[in-house]
Scaffold this active site. Structure first.
Site, PDB file in Angstrom:
ATOM      1  N   LEU A  17       1.321  -1.137   0.430  1.00  0.00           N
ATOM      2  CA  LEU A  17       0.618   0.018   0.105  1.00  0.00           C
ATOM      3  C   LEU A  17       0.779   1.300   0.113  1.00  0.00           C
ATOM      4  O   LEU A  17       1.503   1.167   0.754  1.00  0.00           O
ATOM      5  CB  LEU A  17      -1.044   0.107   1.468  1.00  0.00           C
ATOM      6  N   ASP A  18       0.259   2.179  -0.556  1.00  0.00           N
ATOM      7  CA  ASP A  18       1.256   3.332  -0.865  1.00  0.00           C
ATOM      8  C   ASP A  18       1.447   3.987   0.757  1.00  0.00           C
ATOM      9  O   ASP A  18       0.341   3.886   1.771  1.00  0.00           O
ATOM     10  CB  ASP A  18       0.265   4.322  -1.175  1.00  0.00           C
ATOM     11  N   TYR A  19       2.552   4.722   0.648  1.00  0.00           N
ATOM     12  CA  TYR A  19       3.219   5.305   1.818  1.00  0.00           C
ATOM     13  C   TYR A  19       1.725   5.998   2.665  1.00  0.00           C
ATOM     14  O   TYR A  19       1.442   5.676   3.776  1.00  0.00           O
ATOM     15  CB  TYR A  19       4.190   6.470   1.802  1.00  0.00           C
TER      16      TYR A  19
END
Length: 253
Positions: A117-119
Site C-alpha cells: 500500500l502506498d505510504y
C-alpha cells in the site's frame, strides 16, 4: 460409486489424528469433525478419507474440507493488518520512517507482506510466512480483486462509472475497473468504491486523477475474500480458516 477410502497412516502410527486437526482448524468438536469425515467431506492428498482413526502429517499432506484446502501446519501464520496512513509497506526503513515492523515486528516468524500500500494509503494488508501463497496472491496472473474506498472532489459526472469500467489510458497502459459505485456524494465531495485486479504502483490514485477526481484519502477494504471489516487502524488479526481456504482456492492451491 463413491471414491475409495484412503488410510494415510494407521491409528497407532505416526502423524496426527485427522479429526484433531479439523477441530484445531475451527471445524467444531471432535464429534462434529468425525461426522464430516464419515460424510465423505474430507480429503487428504486428493483422496476421500472416511476412517475415523486415520492419521496424517500436516507438514506434508494437503487436507481439504468440501473441496477447500485448510491450514493445517502450525508453523504457518496468516494475518490481516489495518495499515494506518504514513506507514511504509516494509519491515524496516533506514530513514527512520514508520513501517509494518512496528505492528508485527515482535513475532518470531519471518513474515511477508502480500503486495503493498502506498505510504499515505491505509487499510487492509495481508501478511504471512507461507511463501507459496504470498507469491501467487501477488502475481497478476491470478487477478485477485481488491476493493478501495476513495474520497474525491465532487460532483461526479453520471458517466464516470462507465468510463472507468470501459478503461482509462495511463502512461503505462490501459487500466480497467471491475466494479465501481458511488457510496455517497454531498457538498463538493464524494466517496466512491473501486474494485480492480490491477497491482500497478499508485494505480487507483493515478486512475482517478486521470478521470479528473484526484484522491484525498484512500482505504483498501478487501483483498479477495478477506475484508477489513471493523479492524481498527494499527491492529492485527488472524485470518479465519474459511478465509485462508478461500485464498488457497482463488490461486489454485
Amino acid at each position: 460409486m463413491s471414491k475409495p477410502e484412503t488410510e494415510p497412516n494407521t491409528e497407532s502410527g505416526p502423524g496426527v489424528r485427522l479429526q484433531k486437526i479439523l477441530a484445531a482448524a475451527g471445524f467444531g468438536s471432535r464429534r462434529h469433525c468425525e461426522d464430516l469425515i464419515g460424510e465423505g467431506r474430507v480429503e487428504v492428498d486428493g483422496e476421500v478419507v472416511q476412517r475415523f482413526g486415520a492419521r496424517v502429517d500436516p507438514a506434508r499432506q494437503i487436507i481439504r474440507v468440501d473441496g477447500r484446502r485448510i491450514p493445517a501446519r502450525h508453523d504457518l501464520v496468516y494475518l490481516a493488518l489495518n495499515k494506518p496512513p504514513g506507514v511504509l509497506s516494509a519491515m524496516s526503513d533506514t530513514r527512520g520512517r514508520r513501517t509494518l515492523g512496528e505492528f508485527v515486528g515482535g513475532r518470531p516468524e519471518r513474515l511477508f507482506h502480500i503486495g503493498r500500500l502506498d505510504y499515505d494509503t491505509e487499510g487492509l494488508l495481508l501478511l504471512t510466512n507461507d511463501g507459496e501463497l504470498a507469491h501467487r496472491l501477488a502475481h497478476p496472473r491470478y487477478g485477485i480483486l481488491k476493493t478501495y474506498l476513495a474520497d474525491v472532489p465532487g460532483p461526479l459526472p453520471r458517466d464516470l462509472g462507465r468510463r472507468l469500467t470501459s478503461g482509462v489510458m495511463l502512461e503505462d497502459g490501459m487500466v480497467t475497473v471491475d466494479r465501481f459505485r458511488v457510496v455517497e456524494q454531498a457538498s463538493g465531495r464524494a466517496l466512491v468504491e473501486v474494485t480492480l485486479h490491477e497491482g500497478r504502483k499508485h494505480v487507483v490514485r493515478r486512475l482517478l486523477a486521470e478521470a479528473g477526481h484526484p484522491v484525498r484519502r484512500l482505504v483498501r477494504t478487501s483483498i479477495g475474500p478477506v475484508r477489513l471489516g471493523s479492524l481498527k487502524p494499527g491492529t492485527v488479526r488472524a485470518l479465519t480458516t474459511a478465509e485462508i481456504g478461500e485464498l488457497y482456492f482463488s490461486v489454485g492451491l
